[in-house]
Motif scaffolding. Structure first.
Motif, PDB file in Angstrom:
ATOM      1  N   PHE A 104       0.831  -1.209   0.000  1.00  7.69           N
ATOM      2  CA  PHE A 104       0.000   0.000   0.000  1.00  7.69           C
ATOM      3  C   PHE A 104       0.864   1.257   0.000  1.00  7.69           C
ATOM      4  O   PHE A 104       0.608   2.207  -0.751  1.00  7.69           O
ATOM      5  CB  PHE A 104      -0.926  -0.007   1.219  1.00  7.69           C
ATOM      6  N   ASN A 107       2.813   1.488  -3.596  1.00  4.64           N
ATOM      7  CA  ASN A 107       2.008   1.712  -4.797  1.00  4.64           C
ATOM      8  C   ASN A 107       1.005   2.855  -4.673  1.00  4.64           C
ATOM      9  O   ASN A 107       0.855   3.661  -5.598  1.00  4.64           O
ATOM     10  CB  ASN A 107       1.261   0.422  -5.168  1.00  4.64           C
ATOM     11  N   THR A 108       0.337   2.942  -3.518  1.00  4.84           N
ATOM     12  CA  THR A 108      -0.739   3.926  -3.364  1.00  4.84           C
ATOM     13  C   THR A 108      -0.242   5.265  -2.837  1.00  4.84           C
ATOM     14  O   THR A 108      -0.672   6.328  -3.306  1.00  4.84           O
ATOM     15  CB  THR A 108      -1.835   3.381  -2.417  1.00  4.84           C
ATOM     16  N   LEU A 109       0.677   5.225  -1.855  1.00  2.00           N
ATOM     17  CA  LEU A 109       1.142   6.465  -1.244  1.00  2.00           C
ATOM     18  C   LEU A 109       2.324   7.088  -1.988  1.00  2.00           C
ATOM     19  O   LEU A 109       2.326   8.278  -2.280  1.00  2.00           O
ATOM     20  CB  LEU A 109       1.507   6.227   0.228  1.00  2.00           C
ATOM     21  N   HIS A 111       3.508   6.043  -4.967  1.00  2.00           N
ATOM     22  CA  HIS A 111       3.352   5.916  -6.421  1.00  2.00           C
ATOM     23  C   HIS A 111       4.637   5.403  -7.088  1.00  2.00           C
ATOM     24  O   HIS A 111       4.978   5.791  -8.198  1.00  2.00           O
ATOM     25  CB  HIS A 111       2.959   7.263  -7.063  1.00  2.00           C
ATOM     26  N   SER A 249       1.429  13.393  -5.636  1.00  3.80           N
ATOM     27  CA  SER A 249       0.012  13.369  -6.012  1.00  3.80           C
ATOM     28  C   SER A 249      -0.424  14.696  -6.633  1.00  3.80           C
ATOM     29  O   SER A 249      -1.119  14.719  -7.660  1.00  3.80           O
ATOM     30  CB  SER A 249      -0.858  13.070  -4.784  1.00  3.80           C
TER      31      SER A 249
END
Length: 430
Positions: A104, A107-109, A111, A249
């Motif tokens: 997580f 990949n999500t935080l 990137h 982001s």
């Protein structure tokens, strides 16, 4: 005697800090030249996450141990070694959290999927960092700085050898494995440091089972100091952790390319900031020597003496900070080329250099607040500073000025926290 002890401790730490910084620069030169800008960018994206987990793992124990040992009213052996089992339990729990959340975070935080393996490696490093920092806290409390210096120097030499041998091998498998190796190499270097520190313990030193049994009163005092200290450090590291997440982001959202973000962030975090913080080896040395001195003097209500020592610390910090700032303003390309073999980041350096002059005196101010038992004040200042930094980071990143949003946010944080700490100390010591 107190004066000579402070000066002696400071000189030892300055010499040690200089050696460690020089070795640290060699490490940075090796890693930057072997990994390249992209590899450094990936590593620097990872560093806030690593710093956050280290802050949680240490839980402020080193500063608490240092302060209580300096006061010399407890069984120091039990004070130090009874906290180690508790620290290891905390580290096991953190490791499980890292294992479950690595995918997580990567990949999500962040990137950046290539950071996943390195994030998993952090969990193996934490126990070694925690134990070595606790033992260092004991030596700082005793105002014995030589063991700290020797352990740091040997640790860095070992790490240089490991990186020279290991990075080229792991690069064959890709940047992901090379960056992960860079993280896991800390296990060997920290273990070396622990062994060196044990060598400097008293000759008649013997560990018994009872030394590892926590004393409730000791634990209460340790946690009363460590929790606010951790709160302050944790807030800073949480802000640091979210820095690349918010930055990446926001910049992706307004249309910047991911390669631009990784490369520019690598330049600022991998070249510019480390270069500007070079004088911090001096201010950190002063700050570390200052903690036991301020703890003792304020415990005995010798406020004038404490104020005098703080003024000396600030004076010495500026003594090296001002010439370095002038150098960074006039010829920033010289140290950049010399250390990193690049000239990228010159404009960032010229803007941040005067701001970092305040950062050089922030360390002794923060250490003074913690030594006075005012860690809650330091935590409040850090919290507000991080909120201002995070808000500024989002706002200025969104107005299409590239990485200058990060530069502005960093400047806002440094200015506010330094002025806040100074105002609190003035209140308590007047």
């Amino acid at each position: 005697m107190k004066k000579s002890k402070f000066i002696q401790s400071t000189i030892i730490l300055i010499i040690g800090g200089f050696l460690t910084k020089a070795l640290g620069m060699i490490i940075k030169i090796i890693t930057s030249r072997l990994l390249g800008t992209e590899g450094i960018g990936i590593h620097m994206l990872l560093m806030p996450t690593m710093s956050l987990f280290i802050a949680i793992a240490q839980l402020g124990f080193p500063i608490a141990i240092s302060k209580l040992v300096a006061e010399d009213t407890k069984n120091n052996k039990n004070l130090v070694f009874s906290i180690i089992p508790i620290s290891l339990i905390i580290n096991i729990l953190i490791f499980l959290g890292i294992f479950l959340s690595a995918d997580f975070i990567a990949n999500t935080l962040l990137h950046e999927p290539r950071t996943k393996l390195a994030i998993l490696c952090i969990g193996f490093v934490l126990p070694f960092v925690s134990i070595s920092s606790i033992i260092r806290g004991y030596f700082f409390g005793k105002e014995k700085m030589f063991p700290h210096v020797i352990s740091n120097v040997v640790e860095d030499i070992v790490r240089i050898i490991i990186l020279i041998l290991g990075i080229p091998i792991f690069l064959q498998y890709g940047l992901e494995f090379a960056v992960a190796f860079l993280v896991i190499s800390n296990v060997v270097s920290e273990l070396t440091s622990i062994l060196i520190l044990f060598f400097f313990l008293p000759k008649n030193f013997k560990l018994q089972k009872k030394d590892f049994v926590p004393n409730k009163r000791n634990l209460k005092e340790i946690f009363s100091i460590s929790i606010p200290t951790t709160g302050s450090r944790l807030i800073g590291n949480i802000g640091y952790f979210f820095e690349p997440i918010i930055l990446t982001s926001t910049l992706l959202w307004i249309g910047y390319d991911n390669n631009f973000i990784v490369n520019e962030y690598g330049i600022i975090s991998g070249y510019v900031i480390p270069l500007l913080l070079l004088p911090s080896f001096f201010t950190m040395a002063i700050s570390q020597a200052l903690i036991p001195i301020i703890s003792k003097s304020t415990a005995h209500k010798q406020y004038e003496y404490a104020k005098k020592k703080l003024k000396q610390a600030i004076f010495f910090s500026l003594l090296i900070g001002i010439p370095m700032t002038i150098l960074f303003e006039i010829i920033p390309e010289l140290p950049l080329k010399l250390i990193y073999n690049t000239t990228e980041g010159i404009n960032y350096i010229r803007v941040l250099a005067p701001i970092c002059l305040l950062h050089y005196i922030q360390s002794p101010l923060s250490s003074t607040l913690q030594a006075m038992g005012k860690a809650k004040d330091a935590m409040k200042g850090t919290l507000i500073g991080i909120l201002l930094r995070t808000s500024a980071l989002f706002i200025f990143s969104a107005i299409h000025i590239g990485m200058w949003g990060l530069v502005i946010a960093t400047s806002v944080n440094i200015i506010y926290v330094t002025l806040y700490d100074a105002s609190r100390i003035k209140k308590y010591l007047n």
